[in-house]
Design a protein around this motif. Structure first.
Motif, PDB file in Angstrom:
ATOM      1  N   LEU B  87      24.434  -4.067  10.307  1.00 35.53           N
ATOM      2  CA  LEU B  87      25.039  -2.848  11.090  1.00 35.53           C
ATOM      3  C   LEU B  87      24.570  -1.447  10.259  1.00 35.53           C
ATOM      4  CD1 LEU B  87      27.234  -1.214  12.400  1.00 35.53           C
ATOM      5  CD2 LEU B  87      28.746  -1.524  10.426  1.00 35.53           C
ATOM      6  N   VAL B  91      21.953   1.236  12.196  1.00 44.39           N
ATOM      7  CA  VAL B  91      22.549   2.626  12.325  1.00 44.39           C
ATOM      8  C   VAL B  91      21.488   3.499  11.434  1.00 44.39           C
ATOM      9  CG1 VAL B  91      24.401   4.090  11.261  1.00 44.39           C
ATOM     10  CG2 VAL B  91      25.058   1.967  12.441  1.00 44.39           C
ATOM     11  N   LEU B  94      18.209   4.039  13.647  1.00 45.24           N
ATOM     12  CA  LEU B  94      18.178   5.005  14.620  1.00 45.24           C
ATOM     13  C   LEU B  94      18.337   6.525  14.065  1.00 45.24           C
ATOM     14  CD1 LEU B  94      20.988   3.399  16.639  1.00 45.24           C
ATOM     15  CD2 LEU B  94      18.755   3.449  17.388  1.00 45.24           C
ATOM     16  N   ALA B  95      19.054   6.538  12.992  1.00 44.94           N
ATOM     17  CA  ALA B  95      19.162   7.764  12.374  1.00 44.94           C
ATOM     18  C   ALA B  95      17.965   8.447  11.790  1.00 44.94           C
ATOM     19  CB  ALA B  95      20.268   8.071  11.400  1.00 44.94           C
ATOM     20  N   TYR B  97      14.943   7.831  12.843  1.00 43.17           N
ATOM     21  CA  TYR B  97      14.072   8.126  13.856  1.00 43.17           C
ATOM     22  C   TYR B  97      14.600   9.518  14.544  1.00 43.17           C
ATOM     23  CZ  TYR B  97      11.828   7.625  18.418  1.00 43.17           C
ATOM     24  OH  TYR B  97      10.927   7.641  19.589  1.00 43.17           O
ATOM     25  N   LEU B 147      32.190  -2.793   7.247  1.00 43.77           N
ATOM     26  CA  LEU B 147      32.250  -1.535   7.350  1.00 43.77           C
ATOM     27  C   LEU B 147      32.013  -0.742   5.881  1.00 43.77           C
ATOM     28  CD1 LEU B 147      35.062  -0.819   9.856  1.00 43.77           C
ATOM     29  CD2 LEU B 147      32.617  -0.480  10.280  1.00 43.77           C
ATOM     30  N   ALA B 150      28.299  -1.459   4.829  1.00 42.30           N
ATOM     31  CA  ALA B 150      27.493  -0.856   5.817  1.00 42.30           C
ATOM     32  C   ALA B 150      27.463   0.843   5.286  1.00 42.30           C
ATOM     33  CB  ALA B 150      27.654  -0.856   7.078  1.00 42.30           C
ATOM     34  N   SER B 151      28.642   1.274   5.097  1.00 37.97           N
ATOM     35  CA  SER B 151      28.493   2.911   4.912  1.00 37.97           C
ATOM     36  C   SER B 151      27.969   2.939   3.510  1.00 37.97           C
ATOM     37  CB  SER B 151      30.007   3.561   4.945  1.00 37.97           C
ATOM     38  OG  SER B 151      30.997   2.646   4.856  1.00 37.97           O
ATOM     39  N   PHE B 152      27.945   2.291   2.291  1.00 42.93           N
ATOM     40  CA  PHE B 152      27.302   2.398   1.198  1.00 42.93           C
ATOM     41  C   PHE B 152      25.967   2.090   1.459  1.00 42.93           C
ATOM     42  CE2 PHE B 152      31.054   3.270  -1.173  1.00 42.93           C
ATOM     43  CZ  PHE B 152      30.459   3.614  -2.284  1.00 42.93           C
ATOM     44  N   VAL B 154      24.110   2.814   4.265  1.00 41.35           N
ATOM     45  CA  VAL B 154      23.660   3.839   5.097  1.00 41.35           C
ATOM     46  C   VAL B 154      22.959   5.097   4.292  1.00 41.35           C
ATOM     47  CG1 VAL B 154      23.793   5.852   6.735  1.00 41.35           C
ATOM     48  CG2 VAL B 154      24.799   3.347   7.248  1.00 41.35           C
ATOM     49  N   PRO B 155      23.380   5.681   3.323  1.00 43.97           N
ATOM     50  CA  PRO B 155      22.824   6.586   2.596  1.00 43.97           C
ATOM     51  C   PRO B 155      21.650   6.393   2.012  1.00 43.97           C
ATOM     52  CG  PRO B 155      25.134   6.855   2.210  1.00 43.97           C
ATOM     53  CD  PRO B 155      24.853   5.364   2.969  1.00 43.97           C
ATOM     54  N   LEU B 158      18.710   5.445   4.669  1.00 43.34           N
ATOM     55  CA  LEU B 158      18.285   6.655   5.438  1.00 43.34           C
ATOM     56  C   LEU B 158      17.186   7.574   4.519  1.00 43.34           C
ATOM     57  CD1 LEU B 158      18.600   7.957   8.185  1.00 43.34           C
ATOM     58  CD2 LEU B 158      20.870   9.024   7.158  1.00 43.34           C
ATOM     59  N   LEU B 208      21.952  -7.327  -1.041  1.00 46.93           N
ATOM     60  CA  LEU B 208      22.167  -7.607  -2.277  1.00 46.93           C
ATOM     61  C   LEU B 208      23.410  -6.608  -2.762  1.00 46.93           C
ATOM     62  CD1 LEU B 208      18.711  -7.733  -4.255  1.00 46.93           C
ATOM     63  CD2 LEU B 208      20.185  -9.694  -3.436  1.00 46.93           C
TER      64      LEU B 208
END
Lengths: 288, 279
Positions: B87, B91, B94-95, B97, B147, B150-152, B154-155, B158, B208
């Motif tokens: 996930l 995500v 895409l972001a 890009y 969830l 995954a949100s940890f 993403v930052p 990215l 990890l």
């Protein structure tokens, strides 16, 4: 379709995830901290600033603040000194350097629970390998119990330094590799000794990265939970602010009061981050 | 610098001492963990401690599989870490890009917000997340854990991926357009393969992060058959009788994928750690 539309579309999943699981919880945290919410029962009454007022009046809160500052300050200081020394060592050329580098970095990859258990086993007062070793090197009338309430803080410092120093090593090593070797050689030809070369050439080059590391690591150690709690934090001897937050909520079931402690951590983090980003952008502008 | 120092000190005693100390201090706990996992009971509590064993005993591993739900915990960890990684990587790719190809008003503010998000400490987020998940019925749910991790992920993903995407020249994509590819095809066949090293690195780091985490799993999972490995190991340790060979056998097995991943992503460590991949 205009470009910005595609940009917004591609960003939206990331935005939703971060907004949903990081931003929204922060907003909810603010609300929680003004309530007497219970961790398991559906209680949610507004209490105004009572949680904060009670915290600021409680002596054990200030004990926690002191413990956290000492913990973060000592571990960051030791990590920095050892990290730079180890980085200088690993920057030398010698046979088997690749393997030694792997060993030098390995502790950082180990899960906190494994670090905590292995070290509790090593320091076990009756059967631990390190307890035996210390007793041999330093024979006293009574072998020290390194896990006892009055020594566990110092054992935790040692374990944390063991675990987190590799971060400093790898960051400093990366920076060392960008220093122009001809400058150092020129200084050697001019008769500068190892110490003077370090002090006048290498250290000034490392200064920006060290400054960033102090800020970042202090921030991370200040809010570190896992290894502190798992190695030493189930009692009251080492109750840093993150441990206090956890104990308040899951030990005493006081979700609202715990949220107030978390809020204090959050505000401190925001201040640290702002200072960190300022220096980051300034560095970028200088190098750009 | 190295050559200069070489010349200066013929006998590099400081190097020898330094390396020996470093390897001993960093390596011994790993050795002790592995040794304890195969120590026979007779040597376990001997004094002075036995520093090697001639009769390795795999009883610890056997008891781990026979008397605990180790395989269930491993399966939970694997599902959650894989789900969170998939996930988070999709995500973030895409972001990244979007941010590098279609700058729009507010994208810079978004980048700064992401930077703030990656410095957030888990202990600060887990408190309100517990409250929210409780109301949403996401406690004791693999989806909730996926969830959260995954949100940890993403930052920092990215943050780490943007330079990779920025380094891909726009001409490459334009060439693909000339050859008749559309935006999606060019992204899939031209852009993402170029960013592959970055994508691999963030995948390993996110995996990890989920695999090693204690706090979120402790707070968001209460049911035994849904536990992940770190909390299961802590509960085994807290059991009334501490079976050290069994505990260390579990520790060895939890560490195995970590050390393999470590060998695999060594060269990305600086970038990943710098981005706060593992705190």
């Amino acid at each position: 379709m205009p470009g910005w539309f595609w940009g917004a579309l591609l960003l939206s999943p990331a935005f939703l995830l971060v907004a949903g699981v990081i931003a929204a919880p922060i907003a909810y945290l603010v609300r929680l901290s003004f309530t007497d919410a219970h961790a398991y029962l559906p209680r949610f009454g507004s209490v105004g600033f009572d949680n904060y007022a009670a915290l600021l009046r409680a002596p054990h809160f200030w004990d926690s603040v002191r413990t956290t500052v000492w913990y973060a300050g000592l571990t960051v200081g030791l990590q920095l000194v050892l990290g730079v020394l180890i980085a200088l060592l690993l920057h030398q050329r010698f046979r088997g350097r690749g393997v030694v580098r792997l060993v030098a970095l390995a502790p950082y990859m180990v899960p906190s629970i494994v670090v905590a258990l292995v070290w509790r086993w090593l320091l076990d007062p009756t059967t631990g390998a390190y307890s035996w070793f210390i007793d041999k090197v330093w024979p006293g009338s009574e072998p020290p119990n390194l896990l006892s309430p009055n020594l566990i803080f110092w054992s935790l410092i040692a374990v944390s330094v063991w675990m987190f120093t590799p971060f400093i090593v790898i960051s400093v090593l990366a920076r060392l590799q960008t220093i122009d070797p001809s400058v150092v050689e020129a200084a050697t030809v001019d008769g500068a000794g190892a110490w003077r070369r370090f002090w006048h050439i290498v250290l000034p080059e490392l200064k920006p990265v060290l400054y960033t590391l102090i800020l970042l690591r202090f921030m991370f150690m200040f809010t570190k939970f896992d290894v502190v709690y798992l190695f030493a934090g189930t009692g009251t001897e080492v109750r840093t602010l993150p441990v206090l937050t956890f104990q308040r909520i899951f030990g005493e079931a006081r979700l609202g009061s715990g949220a107030a402690v978390a809020m204090i951590l959050f505000v401190l983090l925001m201040i640290f981050t702002t200072v960190y980003l300022r220096t980051l952008y300034r560095e970028r502008e200088e190098t750009a | 610098m190295t050559t200069a120092l070489h010349r200066l000190s013929r006998v590099r005693w400081y190097l020898v001492i330094g390396v020996v100390l470093l390897v001993a201090i960093n390596g011994f706990p790993f050795y002790w963990m592995a040794l304890t996992s195969v120590k026979p009971g007779t040597e376990l509590f001997s004094y002075p401690p036995a520093f090697f064993t001639t009769a390795p005993d795999f009883g610890g591993f056997q008891r781990l599989f026979e008397t605990t739900n180790f395989l269930t915990y491993a399966k939970n960890s694997l599902i959650i870490a894989t789900g969170a990684t998939a996930l988070s990587v999709v995500v973030s790719a895409l972001a990244a890009y979007g941010l590098t190809r279609f700058p729009f008003p507010g994208s810079r503010a978004f980048s700064t917000a992401i930077l703030y998000a990656y410095t957030f400490a888990p202990i600060v987020i887990v408190v309100p997340l517990y409250g929210m998940f409780r109301e949403a019925g996401l406690i004791n749910s693999h989806l909730g854990m996926i969830l959260a991790y995954a949100s940890f992920g993403v930052p920092f993903s990215l943050w780490l991926l943007q330079p990779f995407f920025r380094a891909i020249p726009a001409e490459l994509e334009e060439a693909a357009f000339v050859d008749g590819a559309n935006r999606v095809k060019s992204a899939w066949y031209v852009v993402f393969p170029q960013a592959a090293p970055g994508l691999i690195a963030v995948s390993v780091f996110t995996f990890l992060l989920a695999w090693e985490d204690y706090l979120f799993a402790r707070v968001l999972i209460t049911q035994d058959d849904l536990k992940t490995l770190p909390i299961a190991l802590h509960d085994l340790y807290n059991a009334s009788l501490q079976d050290w060979p069994l505990l260390m056998a579990a520790a060895v097995l939890i560490n195995l994928p970590v050390l393999i991943a470590f060998l695999f992503v060594q060269k990305y460590l600086v970038a990943g750690w710098g981005a706060g991949a593992i705190k």
